[in-house]
Each structure stands twice: as C-alpha cells, then as structure tokens.
Scaffold this active site. Structure first.
Site: not given
Length: 449
Positions: A102, A241, A243, A245
C-alpha cells in the site's frame, strides 16, 4: 486460533525478513491453493501487484506454490488493488491475490487475498490457510499441476470499468487536473481514465522504477501535488497511494480535501438525488464535523474501528453502500466491492460537472472541527489495555468528555502497528484541543512511569 501471519489487512513486513521472503511466499501460495481448490473442475486464482521491485520475486514464488497445489494462475501484472478485486469477479476466478504494501516504502511488501466476490477473504478462510502453512508441502501429480497465463488486456478492462461508473453522457471536458500516481499501480490506469473522459490531464509520480513508490509523492505526501496544482493553475489535483485504494484531492488553491470531505460530497450528492441506500460508515478517527453535517442532512452515521476491513464489515451489517476513512479509503458500494481511489475521485468529479461548482463551493456546508492527535510510546512489555482501563485515566477521560459536552469528542486507542497509545481530542474552534490532548497524554505518560 492465534494468528502468526495474517493481520487486519493481510500479511505485511520488510522484504527479506520473515515472513516476507521468497520461500514463505512459495509455501503461502501452496497453502492457499490447498484451501481454495475446488472438489470438481479447475481452480483459478488471479495475481496482481504494485510497482515494487520485490513484486517480481513474490509473484513467481506464489505462482509456483499455487501450481504445485494444482491451481491455475492468471497474472495481471501491475494493477491497482481495486482493479484486482474487480477482475477477480469478472473472470469468475476463485480468488485474487494482491502483492502490495500500500502506502509503505519500496522495501516493504505484503500479500492480501480477495474472495471470488471481490471482497476481503473471510477470517475463517485465512485461518485455514494459516493452519495449512504448518503442513509439509507436497506437489500435485504432473498432469494435475496448475497452468499459468497472462491477461494481456487487464489494464484496459479495468480502465473501462472505472469509466462505466459515470453516466454515459457525462464528460470531464473543461476540467484541468493534476494526477499524482505515487509511482505506483495507478500509473498506467488513472491518466487514461481521466483523459478518455475528456479532462485535461498532467501527471506527477507516474514513472515507477521499482524503488520510488510512495517516495515523497502520493496521498501520504500531498505537498508535491499542492505545488503542481498551483504552478499549473489546475482546477484540482488527485493523489493516489501506491496500490490505488486511497485517494486525496487538492482544490485549485492547494487546500487538501481528505477522505472525510470526499465522503461528505458523495453522501450529500447521492442523498439529494434519492440514491443513497441507508447511511454512512466512518471510523473512530472520522472528524466530528462530518457526523454533524450528515446529521443536518438527515443521513445516519456510524463509526467502525479504524481499518477498511472494519468499515466494510459494518456496511455489510447495516446494508449500507457508502463508507470510508479520513485517510482516503472510500468504499462506493453501489459500484465497487472495496476501496477504489480512481472510482471515488470520479464520483466527486461527476458532482462538480453536474452542478458546475468548485470543490470549495461544494464543501461550504461541511465545517470540520480542529483535531489534535498525540502519540504516547509504550515501554517494552506494557499492555495498552491495562493502561487504558485504569481507573484514574477513565476518570480523566470522563471529566474531559463532560467538559466538551456535545461540542467535541475524546478517543484513546492503541496503535495496531506500533507500541503506542493514540490520544485524540477534537472540538469546535473555540476549544484548545491541542492543549486538552497534551494534558490527557501527560496523564497517560504519568501512569506509564
């Protein structure tokens, strides 16, 4: 069952340190394959990753483990986490695996799973995978080994899905946008989505090299986006961010628009158009001002524990479709099964275009209150529950809550990742929440010493 590996958001850590190693990932792939494998027919698992250099290694290890368990693998390559959830559903796969840490730096990595429905894997299934990790690794008969294929049009499929969450005739023509892709998994997705919808797009953080993910860019480092928006005289900026999400926005004057603001805009818009199902789920850290603003609109609001997993669990329990966190994890359940930065940003931009209003104008009715957060470090071996449950501290909290009345809020909670107790006080502007938080933190520190 006591868990050794799975946390609230999968398995995460520093690359090369247990369990974030190639040999563990091989065994994890095998264990997951054993648990997920169907009684009849072939089992298929999708694997996607962000742009960390270690993703190549872990992708190969997971693929080998799944194949040894007799499970077919489809590789997506770099793909935002919500894209992996979507594609797991649309390909009717048995599960999806995300290789990402993340918003963490490149030398961390992690693994999380999606179910066939594109939702977080149930606790029971994660427990079964943990238990299977203790068994000796075996290899399926040669004729039963899993096959590996690559889905070459994965990015295009997800781009079209994101665009489909807006009405067909709605265009972003006339909007000048700066996108910050955090050198992460949205770098080849988000620019295409917004350009194809008609926006004038420039990008930063869109040149990943395996080592620069989240490095002074992205939703956790918005300063670069603020500067770019002002320098380019853009209407707004959008930061994801690593990733994809999470999402944060920046208005044309460089002011940050966080997850609470985004939740308010989407909730108000869907409520006024008669489309909102139920209420809104926030977290213990959601700004007090958001709950007051939603109350004025007649929209129910509930708080879950911090973490998108807990937000989604509460949404499911209530039958509600909208929830999220201040950090920018926004779940638009009417179109997605998990937090999706691109999709959430599109819902806000659609509102701007429908009403022909800027972000500051749309947010005028939301009066967020000042919030102060102080972290108190715990000494080795200290139990945060014992500290927080002590009578003197409970009395101090009760006294402060009485002082704040209905104009503020107090929260003490242990960190889920560090040996800390987080002390948060928020209240209306005339209250000195910084001083109140420091005073309460001093009382926590005194108990520790």
């Amino acid at each position: 069952m006591t868990r050794r590996y799975f946390g609230t958001d999968g398995i995460r850590g520093t690359v090369g340190e247990s369990p974030i190693t190639a040999d563990f990932m091989l065994k994890l792939g095998w264990a997951a394959g054993q648990v997920l494998r169907r009684d009849k027919g072939r089992t298929r698992v999708l694997i996607g990753k962000d742009t960390r250099i270690s993703g190549y290694m872990f992708e190969s290890a997971l693929e080998a483990g799944l194949s040894a368990a007799g499970v077919d693998v489809s590789l997506l390559g770099p793909m935002p986490t919500p894209g992996i959830a979507y594609l797991t559903r649309t390909f009717r796969a048995d599960a999806g695996i995300v290789i990402s840490a993340s918003h963490n730096p490149f030398d961390d990595n992690g693994i999380k799973f999606f179910s066939a429905e594109g939702k977080k894997l149930p606790d029971e299934t994660e427990d079964r995978i943990e238990a299977m990790l203790e068994a000796p690794l075996t290899t399926a008969e040669a004729a039963q080994l899993g096959k590996a294929t690559r889905i070459d049009d994965a990015a295009g499929r997800y781009i079209e899905f994101c665009k489909s969450t807006l009405p067909d005739r709605l265009s972003l023509h006339g909007l000048k946008i700066v996108l910050d892709c955090a050198h992460g998994a949205t770098y080849h997705i988000a620019p295409n989505v917004f350009r194809e919808l008609g926006a004038d797009v420039t990008t930063i953080g869109s040149a990943p090299d395996g080592l620069n993910i989240n490095q002074q860019v992205g939703s956790t480092h918005p300063a670069a986006l603020r500067a770019a928006v002002i320098q380019q005289n853009a209407d707004l900026g959008i930061a994801f961010d690593g990733d994809g999400d999470r999402v944060l926005l920046v208005d044309g004057d460089g002011r940050e628009v966080d997850g609470d603001d985004i939740l308010y805009l989407i909730a108000r818009d869907r409520h006024e158009r008669g489309l909102l199902q139920g209420g809104v789920v926030g977290t213990l850290m959601t700004n007090f001002g958001l709950s007051m603003a939603l109350d004025k609109l007649g929209i129910p609001f509930e708080r879950a524990k911090v973490g998108d997993r807990f937000v989604m669990e509460r949404m499911a329990a209530k039958g509600w479709e909208l929830g999220g966190e201040s950090s920018g994890h926004i779940v638009c359940g009417h179109v997605q099964t998990t937090g999706d930065g691109v999709v959430s940003a599109l819902q806000v931009l659609a509102l701007m275009m429908r009403e022909q209003k800027s972000l500051p104008t749309l947010l005028k009715a939301l009066e967020k209150v000042p919030q102060a957060l102080v972290n108190v470090r715990l000494p080795a071996g200290a139990n945060p529950s014992d500290v927080m449950g002590s009578a003197p501290l409970q009395q101090a909290v009760a006294a402060l809550e009485q002082e704040l009345g209905d104009e503020g809020r107090v929260l003490l909670r242990p960190s889920g990742t560090e040996p800390l107790i987080r002390v948060m006080v928020e209240g209306r502007a005339h209250l000195d929440v910084d001083q109140l938080a420091r005073t309460l933190a001093d009382q926590v520190q005194a108990l520790l010493s």
